[in-house]
Write a protein that holds these residues in place. Structure first.
Motif, mmCIF file in Angstrom:
data_model
loop_
_atom_site.group_PDB
_atom_site.id
_atom_site.type_symbol
_atom_site.label_atom_id
_atom_site.label_comp_id
_atom_site.label_asym_id
_atom_site.label_seq_id
_atom_site.Cartn_x
_atom_site.Cartn_y
_atom_site.Cartn_z
ATOM 1 N N ILE A 177 0.835 -1.210 0.000
ATOM 2 C CA ILE A 177 0.000 0.000 0.000
ATOM 3 C C ILE A 177 0.865 1.254 0.000
ATOM 4 C CG2 ILE A 177 -1.836 1.278 1.184
ATOM 5 C CD1 ILE A 177 -2.756 -1.380 2.409
ATOM 6 N N VAL A 178 1.897 1.266 0.850
ATOM 7 C CA VAL A 178 2.772 2.441 0.955
ATOM 8 C C VAL A 178 3.462 2.731 -0.374
ATOM 9 C CG1 VAL A 178 4.925 3.277 1.987
ATOM 10 C CG2 VAL A 178 3.157 2.303 3.454
ATOM 11 N N SER A 179 3.865 1.683 -1.076
ATOM 12 C CA SER A 179 4.621 1.895 -2.308
ATOM 13 C C SER A 179 3.735 2.270 -3.500
ATOM 14 C CB SER A 179 5.450 0.651 -2.652
ATOM 15 O OG SER A 179 4.610 -0.466 -2.840
ATOM 16 N N ASN A 180 2.420 2.133 -3.344
ATOM 17 C CA ASN A 180 1.526 2.404 -4.473
ATOM 18 C C ASN A 180 0.654 3.643 -4.332
ATOM 19 O OD1 ASN A 180 1.446 0.154 -6.717
ATOM 20 N ND2 ASN A 180 1.890 -0.874 -4.768
ATOM 21 N N PHE A 181 0.501 4.140 -3.103
ATOM 22 C CA PHE A 181 -0.415 5.261 -2.896
ATOM 23 C C PHE A 181 0.196 6.340 -2.012
ATOM 24 C CE2 PHE A 181 -3.031 1.364 -3.305
ATOM 25 C CZ PHE A 181 -3.590 1.644 -4.544
ATOM 26 N N SER A 182 -0.219 7.576 -2.237
ATOM 27 C CA SER A 182 0.301 8.685 -1.429
ATOM 28 C C SER A 182 -0.587 8.997 -0.236
ATOM 29 C CB SER A 182 0.441 9.941 -2.302
ATOM 30 O OG SER A 182 -0.816 10.284 -2.860
ATOM 31 N N VAL A 183 -1.771 8.382 -0.170
ATOM 32 C CA VAL A 183 -2.675 8.608 0.954
ATOM 33 C C VAL A 183 -2.008 8.094 2.243
ATOM 34 C CG1 VAL A 183 -3.818 6.362 0.629
ATOM 35 C CG2 VAL A 183 -5.035 8.194 1.775
#
Length: 229
Positions: A177-183
């Motif tokens: 999740i961290v590597s794919n989204f800036s939220v």
């Protein structure tokens, strides 16, 4: 919504403590949860996650910290119980919690809807409210980002039928999740040691929630007893 909102700034790179006790647990009491939250505050917690309006009201009397509010309510015929319907969202909004967390899994909700059908109306109705998506898979997190959730949590990994075999804490899901989204990503679920918490922050999470390892003495005792049996 601006991810550097003042509430979010207060929990950025900080620990949030979940102060909850279920009805069958000895510490189930708004007063006790208020004291538990105060103890967490004195220990350095920067936010509290709490369940039920009664507990949240009591916690507000003891600490001035951002609150991630949920209402756990079981409805017959649905596995979704963390802020499952518009009714619970409205109750939390009227109470004025800083962040409302809700189940954002693919499972069918009590009213027969999916999160994809329910949340757009919620987002439109409560424009000024921060919402956190409690997810169990990468796909659910991706959908939550698309729907406009302000924060994404790994809260339900290991707790849905299709993720129950995962070992916790779910570092792999956090990485994805961290590597794919800036939220802002909130690590939650199964973090039981300071070392695991540190690893979560090293992976790039915005904040992390720790509950059972801090605020559930019955569960903590069980872990120690199991180690010597």
């Amino acid at each position: 919504m601006n991810t550097e909102n003042n509430v979010l700034k207060k929990i950025k790179q900080k620990l949030v403590v979940s102060s909850q006790a279920l009805p069958e647990e000895p510490l189930h009491s708004p007063f006790i949860m208020g004291r538990m939250a105060y103890a967490a505050y004195l220990g350095g917690a920067s936010g509290i996650r709490a369940n039920s309006i009664a507990d949240i009201q009591e916690i507000k009397k003891t600490v001035d910290l951002p609150i991630i509010g949920i209402i756990k309510r079981v409805y017959e015929g649905s596995e979704v119980f963390i802020t499952p319907t518009l009714k619970e969202v409205d109750e939390l909004y009227r109470e004025g919690v800083d962040i409302i967390a809700m189940d954002a899994t693919d499972r069918i909700r009590p009213d027969g809807s999916t999160i994809s059908e329910l949340f757009p109306n919620i987002r439109e109705t409560y424009k000024d409210q921060l919402f956190m998506a409690d997810c169990s898979t990468f796909e659910e997190a991706a959908k939550a980002v698309e729907l406009g959730f302000d924060l994404v949590g790994t809260t339900l990994s290991g707790y849905t039928e299709y993720t129950k075999d995962r070992s916790l804490p779910d570092f792999e899901l956090v990485k994805q999740i961290v590597s794919n989204f800036s939220v802002p990503v909130i690590a939650e679920g199964g973090v039981s040691t300071p070392e695991e918490l540190k690893t979560m922050f090293d992976l790039g999470v915005y904040s992390a929630v720790v509950g059972s390892a801090i605020t559930r003495p019955m569960e903590i005792t069980k872990r120690f007893v199991e180690a010597i049996q």
